[in-house]
Design a protein around this motif. Structure first.
Motif, mmCIF file in Angstrom:
data_model
loop_
_atom_site.group_PDB
_atom_site.id
_atom_site.type_symbol
_atom_site.label_atom_id
_atom_site.label_comp_id
_atom_site.label_asym_id
_atom_site.label_seq_id
_atom_site.Cartn_x
_atom_site.Cartn_y
_atom_site.Cartn_z
ATOM 1 N N VAL A 168 0.818 -1.222 0.000
ATOM 2 C CA VAL A 168 0.000 0.000 0.000
ATOM 3 C C VAL A 168 0.848 1.266 0.000
ATOM 4 O O VAL A 168 0.323 2.368 0.197
ATOM 5 C CB VAL A 168 -0.979 0.018 1.197
ATOM 6 N N THR A 169 2.147 1.109 -0.227
ATOM 7 C CA THR A 169 3.024 2.288 -0.150
ATOM 8 C C THR A 169 3.785 2.537 -1.449
ATOM 9 O O THR A 169 4.757 3.294 -1.468
ATOM 10 C CB THR A 169 4.019 2.144 1.022
ATOM 11 N N TYR A 170 3.360 1.927 -2.556
ATOM 12 C CA TYR A 170 3.941 2.277 -3.853
ATOM 13 C C TYR A 170 3.323 3.593 -4.346
ATOM 14 O O TYR A 170 2.175 3.903 -4.053
ATOM 15 C CB TYR A 170 3.705 1.176 -4.871
ATOM 16 N N GLY A 171 4.113 4.332 -5.108
ATOM 17 C CA GLY A 171 3.606 5.574 -5.675
ATOM 18 C C GLY A 171 4.554 6.739 -5.559
ATOM 19 O O GLY A 171 4.208 7.869 -5.895
ATOM 20 N N THR A 172 5.787 6.493 -5.067
ATOM 21 C CA THR A 172 6.764 7.579 -5.027
ATOM 22 C C THR A 172 7.560 7.614 -6.325
ATOM 23 O O THR A 172 7.664 6.620 -7.040
ATOM 24 C CB THR A 172 7.769 7.399 -3.867
ATOM 25 N N ILE A 173 8.145 8.765 -6.596
ATOM 26 C CA ILE A 173 9.129 8.885 -7.675
ATOM 27 C C ILE A 173 10.423 9.288 -6.988
ATOM 28 O O ILE A 173 10.472 10.319 -6.324
ATOM 29 C CB ILE A 173 8.693 9.892 -8.766
ATOM 30 N N GLU A 174 11.442 8.447 -7.104
ATOM 31 C CA GLU A 174 12.652 8.648 -6.311
ATOM 32 C C GLU A 174 13.878 8.770 -7.201
ATOM 33 O O GLU A 174 13.912 8.275 -8.329
ATOM 34 C CB GLU A 174 12.837 7.501 -5.320
ATOM 35 N N GLY A 175 14.880 9.420 -6.638
ATOM 36 C CA GLY A 175 16.157 9.588 -7.315
ATOM 37 C C GLY A 175 16.875 10.789 -6.739
ATOM 38 O O GLY A 175 16.263 11.646 -6.081
ATOM 39 N N ASP A 176 18.167 10.866 -6.964
ATOM 40 C CA ASP A 176 18.925 12.036 -6.539
ATOM 41 C C ASP A 176 18.526 13.241 -7.383
ATOM 42 O O ASP A 176 18.344 13.119 -8.606
ATOM 43 C CB ASP A 176 20.425 11.793 -6.688
ATOM 44 N N ILE A 177 18.405 14.380 -6.739
ATOM 45 C CA ILE A 177 18.071 15.615 -7.451
ATOM 46 C C ILE A 177 19.288 16.066 -8.254
ATOM 47 O O ILE A 177 20.412 16.108 -7.738
ATOM 48 C CB ILE A 177 17.606 16.697 -6.466
ATOM 49 N N ALA A 178 19.082 16.366 -9.515
ATOM 50 C CA ALA A 178 20.186 16.707 -10.425
ATOM 51 C C ALA A 178 20.886 17.982 -9.981
ATOM 52 O O ALA A 178 20.277 18.883 -9.385
ATOM 53 C CB ALA A 178 19.657 16.850 -11.848
ATOM 54 N N ALA A 179 22.172 18.055 -10.288
ATOM 55 C CA ALA A 179 22.967 19.244 -9.966
ATOM 56 C C ALA A 179 22.390 20.468 -10.660
ATOM 57 O O ALA A 179 22.033 20.416 -11.840
ATOM 58 C CB ALA A 179 24.418 19.026 -10.375
ATOM 59 N N SER A 180 22.300 21.555 -9.912
ATOM 60 C CA SER A 180 21.672 22.766 -10.454
ATOM 61 C C SER A 180 21.890 23.912 -9.488
ATOM 62 O O SER A 180 22.054 23.705 -8.278
ATOM 63 C CB SER A 180 20.164 22.518 -10.628
ATOM 64 N N ASP A 181 21.878 25.132 -10.009
ATOM 65 C CA ASP A 181 21.689 26.281 -9.126
ATOM 66 C C ASP A 181 20.293 26.178 -8.522
ATOM 67 O O ASP A 181 19.350 25.712 -9.178
ATOM 68 C CB ASP A 181 21.799 27.588 -9.900
ATOM 69 N N ILE A 182 20.144 26.610 -7.271
ATOM 70 C CA ILE A 182 18.823 26.560 -6.635
ATOM 71 C C ILE A 182 18.597 27.813 -5.794
ATOM 72 O O ILE A 182 19.538 28.518 -5.412
ATOM 73 C CB ILE A 182 18.638 25.313 -5.735
ATOM 74 N N THR A 183 17.337 28.073 -5.518
ATOM 75 C CA THR A 183 16.957 29.076 -4.519
ATOM 76 C C THR A 183 16.016 28.395 -3.536
ATOM 77 O O THR A 183 14.975 27.858 -3.927
ATOM 78 C CB THR A 183 16.265 30.286 -5.162
ATOM 79 N N PHE A 184 16.401 28.361 -2.283
ATOM 80 C CA PHE A 184 15.561 27.844 -1.202
ATOM 81 C C PHE A 184 14.810 29.031 -0.608
ATOM 82 O O PHE A 184 15.414 30.064 -0.291
ATOM 83 C CB PHE A 184 16.437 27.211 -0.113
ATOM 84 N N TYR A 185 13.499 28.915 -0.433
ATOM 85 C CA TYR A 185 12.721 30.069 0.004
ATOM 86 C C TYR A 185 11.405 29.607 0.610
ATOM 87 O O TYR A 185 10.982 28.458 0.443
ATOM 88 C CB TYR A 185 12.448 31.008 -1.184
ATOM 89 N N ARG A 186 10.733 30.507 1.295
ATOM 90 C CA ARG A 186 9.406 30.199 1.837
ATOM 91 C C ARG A 186 8.733 31.497 2.266
ATOM 92 O O ARG A 186 9.375 32.393 2.827
ATOM 93 C CB ARG A 186 9.492 29.255 3.030
ATOM 94 N N LEU A 187 7.417 31.564 2.021
ATOM 95 C CA LEU A 187 6.548 32.596 2.585
ATOM 96 C C LEU A 187 5.695 31.911 3.629
ATOM 97 O O LEU A 187 5.099 30.864 3.369
ATOM 98 C CB LEU A 187 5.671 33.215 1.497
ATOM 99 N N GLN A 188 5.616 32.480 4.833
ATOM 100 C CA GLN A 188 4.958 31.814 5.950
ATOM 101 C C GLN A 188 4.220 32.833 6.814
ATOM 102 O O GLN A 188 4.694 33.954 7.006
ATOM 103 C CB GLN A 188 6.011 31.100 6.811
ATOM 104 N N GLU A 198 15.423 30.552 14.614
ATOM 105 C CA GLU A 198 15.114 31.761 15.399
ATOM 106 C C GLU A 198 13.738 32.320 15.057
ATOM 107 O O GLU A 198 13.009 32.813 15.927
ATOM 108 C CB GLU A 198 16.181 32.825 15.150
ATOM 109 N N LYS A 199 13.346 32.232 13.768
ATOM 110 C CA LYS A 199 12.069 32.795 13.330
ATOM 111 C C LYS A 199 10.955 31.748 13.259
ATOM 112 O O LYS A 199 9.886 32.023 12.728
ATOM 113 C CB LYS A 199 12.243 33.475 11.966
ATOM 114 N N ASN A 200 11.230 30.535 13.764
ATOM 115 C CA ASN A 200 10.193 29.496 13.907
ATOM 116 C C ASN A 200 9.607 29.030 12.576
ATOM 117 O O ASN A 200 8.403 28.802 12.465
ATOM 118 C CB ASN A 200 9.061 29.973 14.829
#
Length: 493
Positions: free
Chosen positions: A378-398, A443-445
């Protein structure tokens, strides 16, 4: 091109103070348009230059009639501060202000425009009237410089237009032990986003009604083609196709007056025992089409993903800021090869929600963590693999618990280093991540989910958050710039 984000149609409107030659603004406006077209852009050049309020009404009507949904208001000279600010209110969509730099030392008698001064009065009048607008970091430039600023405005305008027409659809409450992403929805309404909250029973009922849908074989075939050699469990594909059609049909039936949709869906713990699969791969497919689907009913995560989709025009993902890189892996694969300290690195992970195009050798698998207690079937359904090398931006609005908006933005990269792990996962490197993790994220939770755009989009994201009225925007500050909460005696070497 994604159909779930807006297409920006730009217009430019020049303004002129009545004691300055109008030809100065008109000529400079035309020069800006010519430079923007050299960059490959298309922009409607409004023929009416604005000196007064009647001109303003005429010009805004012309811009709207031309189908423009974003506007550049250009001060070719000092500019009429009342008319030029009311134009933004009358237009109603995202507006950028820019102004002309002086052109030559030989033209400072009759050809001086004084727009450098005019922008100061402009900004004061915008504040007096409570009008939102985008003013670039360097708003007063020559024609080529203004054209480049207009190009930078396009993704910002696209995002604002998208949010003004976005409906977030959620299914289910947050799981008991994952309250971290739960946040008040009041700020969604404040920035113009609608939300529709549903029970997972609604989703389950609709899913069951899609059994036998004649479209299922076609979608399953698409999935098999996408997975290729990674199609490790082909018998689950028709069920996943049924679920994908459930979501896309719900989107069409429930978008209402809104043009665009993002989902925040419950995906455990009862999902697997009732639906008999995990939804990660379907989430990844929709996100790859510009329809973000966040995990674990992370409403502000879905919002953040949609913002990144609009800014970048490409697929994004949502990952746990998950685990440290073991020191032996760092010594073996990173030290001396990349200019990062161990504390600059971490692993970003989620069960399998990242678009297959972002993964190295993507494979259909079962969700390892849930399989420990529920078994594989009952736990099939993921797509897995290493994330390809790339420039990235990590961000969030909260939203904070007391309904205040916060955001963070940090640029870095995904390293081409094997993770030796499972899920959709990558080794990320962000300069001074350790300090950023402690003095912004902790610090900003902030919750454990961060949105990831594949490229460096920090400048545009920062401006979008400013436009939305976010005053607390964290970023990965260099060591020479301590955080307010940082112990000056701490040693991060």
């Amino acid at each position: 091109m994604f159909t779930n984000i807006p297409e920006v149609k730009l217009g430019i409107l020049a303004v002129s103070r009545d004691c300055f030659p109008m030809t100065l603004s008109e000529t400079r406006r035309h020069n800006v348009v010519a430079e923007y077209e050299k960059l490959g852009g298309t922009i409607y050049e409004c023929p009416t230059a604005v000196e007064n309020e009647l001109d303003m009404q005429k010009a805004v009507a012309q811009v709207k009639e031309a189908g423009c949904n974003a506007l550049v208001i250009f001060l070719g000279n000092f500019g009429p501060e009342t008319s030029e600010t009311l134009a933004a209110r009358e237009f109603g969509g995202p507006v950028m202000y820019a102004a002309a730099a002086e052109e030559s030392g030989d033209s400072l008698l009759d050809g001086r425009g004084d727009a450098y001064c005019g922008v100061l009065n402009l900004s004061y009048n915008l504040a007096l009237r409570g009008i939102k607008a985008y003013i670039p970091e360097n708003p007063v430039q020559d024609a080529a410089g203004v054209a480049k600023e207009i190009a930078d405005f396009v993704p910002i305008a696209r995002t604002i237009l998208g949010l003004q027409n976005l409906k977030l659809i959620s299914f289910g409450p947050r799981p008991q032990d994952f309250l971290a992403c739960n946040a008040p929805i009041k700020q969604l309404y404040n920035i113009g986003v609608e939300i529709e909250e549903n029970s997972e029973l609604d989703l389950f009922e609709t899913f069951n009604k899609h059994a036998g849908d004649p479209r299922i074989p076609g979608v399953a075939e698409e999935m098999a083609k996408e997975l290729g050699a990674g199609n490790n469990y082909p018998k689950i594909l028709p069920t996943l196709a049924q679920y994908e059609l459930t979501l896309t049909d719900w989107m069409e039936a429930h978008r209402g007056s809104r043009k665009y949709v993002a989902f925040a869906n419950k995906c455990w713990p009862a999902f697997q025992t009732q639906f008999k699969f995990v939804p990660c791969y379907v989430n990844s497919r929709l996100t790859g089409r510009g329809i973000p689907v966040s995990c674990e009913v992370d409403i502000y995560g879905a919002l953040s993903e949609y913002i990144g989709t609009c800014v970048s025009g490409e697929s994004v993902t949502l990952l746990d800021i998950n685990n440290t890189v073991p020191k032996d892996m760092y010594d073996e694969s990173i030290r001396g090869k990349y200019n990062y300290k161990l504390t600059d690195t971490f692993m970003g992970f989620h069960c399998g929600n990242t678009c297959s195009a972002r993964l190295v050798r993507p494979e259909m698998r079962n969700q390892k963590i849930m399989a420990r207690t529920l078994g594989k079937d009952v736990t099939y359904g993921t797509i897995e693999g290493d994330i390809a090398a790339s420039d990235i931006t990590f961000y969030r609005l909260q939203s904070t618990a007391d309904a205040k908006l916060r955001a963070y933005v940090a640029e870095g990269e995904t390293l081409p280093v094997p993770t030796k792990s499972f899920g959709g996962i990558g080794i990320f490197a962000i300069p001074e991540m350790g300090r950023f993790y402690r003095h912004v994220l902790i610090e900003k939770n902030y919750p454990h989910h961060g949105a990831v755009a594949f490229g460096h989009y920090g400048k545009a994201l920062y401006e979008v958050f400013k436009y939305l009225g976010v005053s607390d925007i964290g970023y990965n500050q260099p060591k020479s710039l301590p955080y307010p909460s940082e112990n000056p005696f701490a040693n991060w070497d």
